[in-house]
Design an enzyme around this catalytic site. Structure first.
Site, mmCIF file in Angstrom:
data_model
loop_
_atom_site.group_PDB
_atom_site.id
_atom_site.type_symbol
_atom_site.label_atom_id
_atom_site.label_comp_id
_atom_site.label_asym_id
_atom_site.label_seq_id
_atom_site.Cartn_x
_atom_site.Cartn_y
_atom_site.Cartn_z
ATOM 1 N N SER A 1 2.123 -9.501 -0.322
ATOM 2 C CA SER A 1 1.380 -8.068 -0.940
ATOM 3 C C SER A 1 1.805 -7.478 0.501
ATOM 4 C CB SER A 1 0.190 -8.554 -1.320
ATOM 5 O OG SER A 1 -0.744 -8.825 -0.366
ATOM 6 N N GLU B 1 -10.904 7.387 3.841
ATOM 7 C CA GLU B 1 -11.627 5.952 4.900
ATOM 8 C C GLU B 1 -10.498 4.974 5.221
ATOM 9 O OE1 GLU B 1 -12.163 5.923 2.224
ATOM 10 O OE2 GLU B 1 -12.207 4.359 1.608
ATOM 11 N N LYS C 1 0.922 -1.711 -0.495
ATOM 12 C CA LYS C 1 -0.414 0.062 -0.314
ATOM 13 C C LYS C 1 1.047 1.278 -0.017
ATOM 14 C CE LYS C 1 -4.545 -1.850 1.729
ATOM 15 N NZ LYS C 1 -4.313 -2.808 2.496
HETATM 16 C C1 LIG Z 1 -5.103 -3.874 1.731
HETATM 17 C C2 LIG Z 1 -4.247 -5.531 1.433
HETATM 18 C C3 LIG Z 1 -4.576 -6.096 0.217
HETATM 19 C C4 LIG Z 1 -6.294 -5.779 -0.139
HETATM 20 O O1 LIG Z 1 -5.673 -4.981 -1.652
HETATM 21 P P1 LIG Z 1 -5.634 -4.820 -2.907
HETATM 22 O O2 LIG Z 1 -5.518 -3.451 -3.190
HETATM 23 O O3 LIG Z 1 -6.621 -6.054 -3.089
HETATM 24 O O4 LIG Z 1 -4.136 -5.363 -2.855
HETATM 25 C C5 LIG Z 1 -4.282 -7.248 0.153
HETATM 26 N N1 LIG Z 1 -2.626 -7.773 0.695
HETATM 27 C C6 LIG Z 1 -2.435 -6.254 1.822
HETATM 28 C C7 LIG Z 1 -1.045 -7.483 2.817
HETATM 29 C C8 LIG Z 1 -3.648 -5.967 2.211
HETATM 30 O O5 LIG Z 1 -2.942 -4.697 2.912
#
Ligand SMILES: *Cc1c(COP(=O)(O)O)cnc(C)c1O
Length: 404
Positions: A386, A119, A97
């Site tokens: 992610s 938000e 993010k």
């Molecule tokens: C917020 C988050 C997601 C989901 O958001 P996407 O916009 O679908 O990528 C996925 N993995 C992590 C670690 C997150 O913090």
């Protein structure tokens, strides 16, 4: 994006549409402020100075490029394709993010805004945005349902330490939906001061394209890294899809490589036959949500459904409009992983590789567990990790104890 870029299947048209999806479906007070963001981003995206500034922060602050790690133990254990993990969990703040939050903060600054507003549900977006605000020198105001404020205490503390103001929203169900309305209300009343920072590839144009562009560094790096390491492109990409930003970030650089299979993984929660899931691509229908046409999990009146996932970052009843389009044109496949499969994958990766994944990312790993053994040993999969799982360890430990 803008008419100055060559139009392709993989870019929105001038009105922000991806085929029948996307656009900007806004109440009148928000039309001009959001159009101003679109115009500012169109300019910034063509300005080498802006791009250099962002690249510099990604390198010096986030720690990019992130590793593309060959998961040799997991590969041996599953007995099939070679598995590579794109390590977004190693970024400063521990997830992908920060890539788009820095982009949005720099754009806000360029537009002369003094405050970021957003938000947050579980608090991950709020923490990443508060971090970017602290670095770039902007105020930050995060609206959060009162129930979430109580549930996500550590993230509330982080945001406040980072200098953000957390606004608990007491209206209605005191959850994410009310937090969105509350933040948009404040924004609409003072768009000259505020920049609205959306946390995924969702919302009205230009956000789905802009957030994708900010995240696309993930796929550009992965493409160069796999070419350097293996001398060829991967056979498959796998990423978890909530709103869809980490997924599009990985996918974007490979969309025109027709031989690369691309797979998004949604949360099937407790199963697709009940209503305890958030499988929007799989079971949603076209609708309008948060300023965009997209697929939505909704009831007969078009109200978004209550959704569930073990991973709070992906329990969203909508999805980025580009995903809906990529499915419609047959470029990306969408599959699901249940809470139980995700917990298994979480433990497997932790034990095999010594890497504790976020529960969101563990959905992608769950699909790798299924896919890898069906492919030959010379095939290559890249999965997007992610985020890191530190935020999830207490929850997982409790679940495992309860299951004993
Ligand atoms: C917020 C988050 C997601 C989901 O958001 P996407 O916009 O679908 O990528 C996925 N993995 C992590 C670690 C997150 O913090």
């Amino acid at each position: 994006m803008t008419a100055t870029l060559p139009h392709s299947l993989y870019r929105a048209d001038a009105s922000g549409r991806f085929g029948e999806f996307g656009g900007a479906e806004l109440p009148p007070p928000l039309v001009a402020p959001i159009a101003e963001v679109a115009a500012a981003y169109a300019e910034a995206s063509q300005d080498p100075a802006f791009q250099d500034q962002l690249q510099s922060l990604l390198a010096r602050y986030v720690g990019r490029p992130s590793l593309l790690y060959f998961a040799e133990n997991l590969t041996r254990h599953l007995g099939g394709a070679k598995i590579y993990l794109k390590r977004e969990d190693l970024n400063h703040t521990g997830a992908h993010k920060i890539n788009h939050c820095l982009g949005e903060a720099l754009l806000a600054k360029r537009m002369g805004k003094t405050k970021l507003i957003a938000e947050t549900g579980a608090g991950q977006h709020g923490v990443a945005l508060a971090t970017a605000a602290a670095l770039v020198g902007l105020e930050c105001e995060i609206h959060m349902g009162a129930i979430d404020v109580a549930k996500q205490h550590p993230n509330v503390v982080r945001m406040e330490l980072l200098g953000a103001t957390v606004v608990p929203v007491e209206a209605g169900g005191r959850s994410l939906k009310e937090a969105v309305d509350s933040a948009f209300g404040v924004y609409a009343a003072a768009p000259d001061e505020y920049f609205f920072a959306i946390g995924s590839v969702v919302g009205p144009h230009p956000y789905p394209s802009m957030v994708r562009d900010f995240q696309s560094v993930v796929g550009r790096e992965a493409r160069a890294q796999i070419l350097a390491e293996e001398g060829r492109l991967p056979d498959a990409l796998v990423a978890a899809v909530g709103g869809g930003s980490n997924a599009l970030g990985l996918f974007d650089a490979f969309l025109e490589d027709d031989d690369v299979r691309i797979i998004g993984v949604e949360p099937a929660g407790e199963g697709l036959d009940g209503d305890r899931h958030a499988a929007t691509m799989t079971l949603g229908t076209p609708g309008t949500l948060h300023g965009m046409r997209t697929k939505v999990l909704q009831d007969a009146d078009g109200e978004p459904s209550a959704v569930h996932s073990i991973a709070s970052g992906i329990d969203y009843p909508g999805v980025g409009p580009q995903h809906a389009h990529l499915e419609q044109i047959g470029r990306v496949e969408y599959v699901t992983a249940t809470d139980a499969e995700t917990l298994d994958a979480f433990q497997l990766l932790t034990r095999q590789e010594g890497i504790i994944p976020a529960l969101e990312s563990a959905h992608a790993v769950a699909h790798v567990v299924e896919l890898a053994p069906t492919l030959p040993g010379d095939a290559i999969i890249i999965a997007n990790l992610s985020g890191r799982g530190d935020k999830d360890v207490d929850f997982v430990a409790d679940r495992l104890r309860a299951a004993e």
